[in-house]
Write a protein that holds these residues in place. Structure first.
Motif, PDB file in Angstrom:
ATOM      1  N   VAL A 121       0.845  -1.199   0.000  1.00  0.00           N
ATOM      2  CA  VAL A 121       0.000   0.000   0.000  1.00  0.00           C
ATOM      3  C   VAL A 121       0.882   1.253   0.000  1.00  0.00           C
ATOM      4  CG1 VAL A 121      -1.705   1.312   1.334  1.00  0.00           C
ATOM      5  CG2 VAL A 121      -1.946  -1.172   1.085  1.00  0.00           C
ATOM      6  N   ARG A 122       1.928   1.217   0.816  1.00  0.00           N
ATOM      7  CA  ARG A 122       2.854   2.348   0.895  1.00  0.00           C
ATOM      8  C   ARG A 122       3.475   2.619  -0.477  1.00  0.00           C
ATOM      9  NH1 ARG A 122       5.864   0.332   5.011  1.00  0.00           N
ATOM     10  NH2 ARG A 122       4.186   0.924   6.400  1.00  0.00           N
ATOM     11  N   ALA A 123       3.880   1.539  -1.155  1.00  0.00           N
ATOM     12  CA  ALA A 123       4.524   1.689  -2.466  1.00  0.00           C
ATOM     13  C   ALA A 123       3.574   2.337  -3.468  1.00  0.00           C
ATOM     14  CB  ALA A 123       4.995   0.325  -2.976  1.00  0.00           C
ATOM     15  N   HIS A 124       2.316   1.961  -3.416  1.00  0.00           N
ATOM     16  CA  HIS A 124       1.352   2.569  -4.339  1.00  0.00           C
ATOM     17  C   HIS A 124       1.121   4.044  -3.998  1.00  0.00           C
ATOM     18  CE1 HIS A 124       0.273  -0.732  -6.919  1.00  0.00           C
ATOM     19  NE2 HIS A 124       0.147  -1.540  -5.881  1.00  0.00           N
ATOM     20  N   CYS A 125       1.129   4.384  -2.712  1.00  0.00           N
ATOM     21  CA  CYS A 125       0.999   5.792  -2.307  1.00  0.00           C
ATOM     22  C   CYS A 125       2.203   6.590  -2.775  1.00  0.00           C
ATOM     23  CB  CYS A 125       0.887   5.914  -0.789  1.00  0.00           C
ATOM     24  SG  CYS A 125      -0.680   5.381  -0.101  1.00  0.00           S
ATOM     25  N   GLU A 126       3.385   6.021  -2.624  1.00  0.00           N
ATOM     26  CA  GLU A 126       4.614   6.725  -3.002  1.00  0.00           C
ATOM     27  C   GLU A 126       4.664   6.930  -4.504  1.00  0.00           C
ATOM     28  OE1 GLU A 126       7.613   4.287  -1.264  1.00  0.00           O
ATOM     29  OE2 GLU A 126       7.465   5.291   0.694  1.00  0.00           O
ATOM     30  N   ARG A 127       4.259   5.911  -5.231  1.00  0.00           N
ATOM     31  CA  ARG A 127       4.280   6.005  -6.687  1.00  0.00           C
ATOM     32  C   ARG A 127       3.338   7.115  -7.154  1.00  0.00           C
ATOM     33  NH1 ARG A 127       2.991   1.157 -10.805  1.00  0.00           N
ATOM     34  NH2 ARG A 127       0.975   2.118 -10.579  1.00  0.00           N
ATOM     35  N   ALA A 128       2.203   7.208  -6.462  1.00  0.00           N
ATOM     36  CA  ALA A 128       1.229   8.244  -6.822  1.00  0.00           C
ATOM     37  C   ALA A 128       1.791   9.634  -6.540  1.00  0.00           C
ATOM     38  CB  ALA A 128      -0.057   8.025  -6.042  1.00  0.00           C
ATOM     39  N   THR A 129       2.608   9.728  -5.486  1.00  0.00           N
ATOM     40  CA  THR A 129       3.207  11.024  -5.140  1.00  0.00           C
ATOM     41  C   THR A 129       4.283  11.404  -6.143  1.00  0.00           C
ATOM     42  OG1 THR A 129       2.825  10.472  -2.829  1.00  0.00           O
ATOM     43  CG2 THR A 129       4.304  12.298  -3.258  1.00  0.00           C
TER      44      THR A 129
END
Ligand code: MN
Length: 133
Positions: A121-129
């Motif tokens: 989940v963190r990785a998907h949030c970071e990618r979105a940022t």
């Protein structure tokens, strides 16, 4: 350890109560804030109201399915840019390709792996940022 993403708001869309509770508990334990929806219709309404940072979307839902909910969110300029990740029990690569083809930003397999899930989940949030939409 999750300070940078501590404020991230995740909408979990899942009609199976046990799966929903597990995802919510794991995310909250790891410092995420969560919202919940148990249908596609509810997901669209909650997303419009709260504009979460990321949506985790079950595919098989009562009423409109996860793909239809995704399309409705993408068609609304307010919610079009929210990253949406499919939560799927399907291990078949053809299905996964279909989800990505439908416009999902990725997928996470169910049942979730509670050790890997927060990082996914963190990785998907970071990618979105990193990739502003
Ligand atoms: Mn389901």
């Amino acid at each position: 350890m999750t300070e940078a993403l501590g404020g991230k708001l995740i909408l979990i869309v899942e009609d199976n109560e046990k799966n929903l509770k597990l995802a919510r508990d794991v995310l909250q334990f790891n410092g995420f804030q969560t919202l919940e929806a148990d249908s596609g219709e509810a997901a669209v309404g909650i997303a419009r109201e709260h504009l979460p940072d990321l949506i985790l979307m079950d595919i098989e839902l009562p009423g409109i399915d996860g793909i239809t909910a995704l399309q409705q969110l993408r068609a609304d300029s307010q919610t079009a840019g929210i990253p949406i990740v499919a939560l799927t029990a399907s291990a078949m690569s053809a299905d996964r390709d279909r989800f990505v083809g439908a416009g999902f930003d990725g997928y996470i397999s169910k049942p979730i792996n509670i050790k890997e899930f927060p990082g996914q989940v963190r990785a998907h949030c970071e990618r979105a940022t990193l990739e502003p939409s």
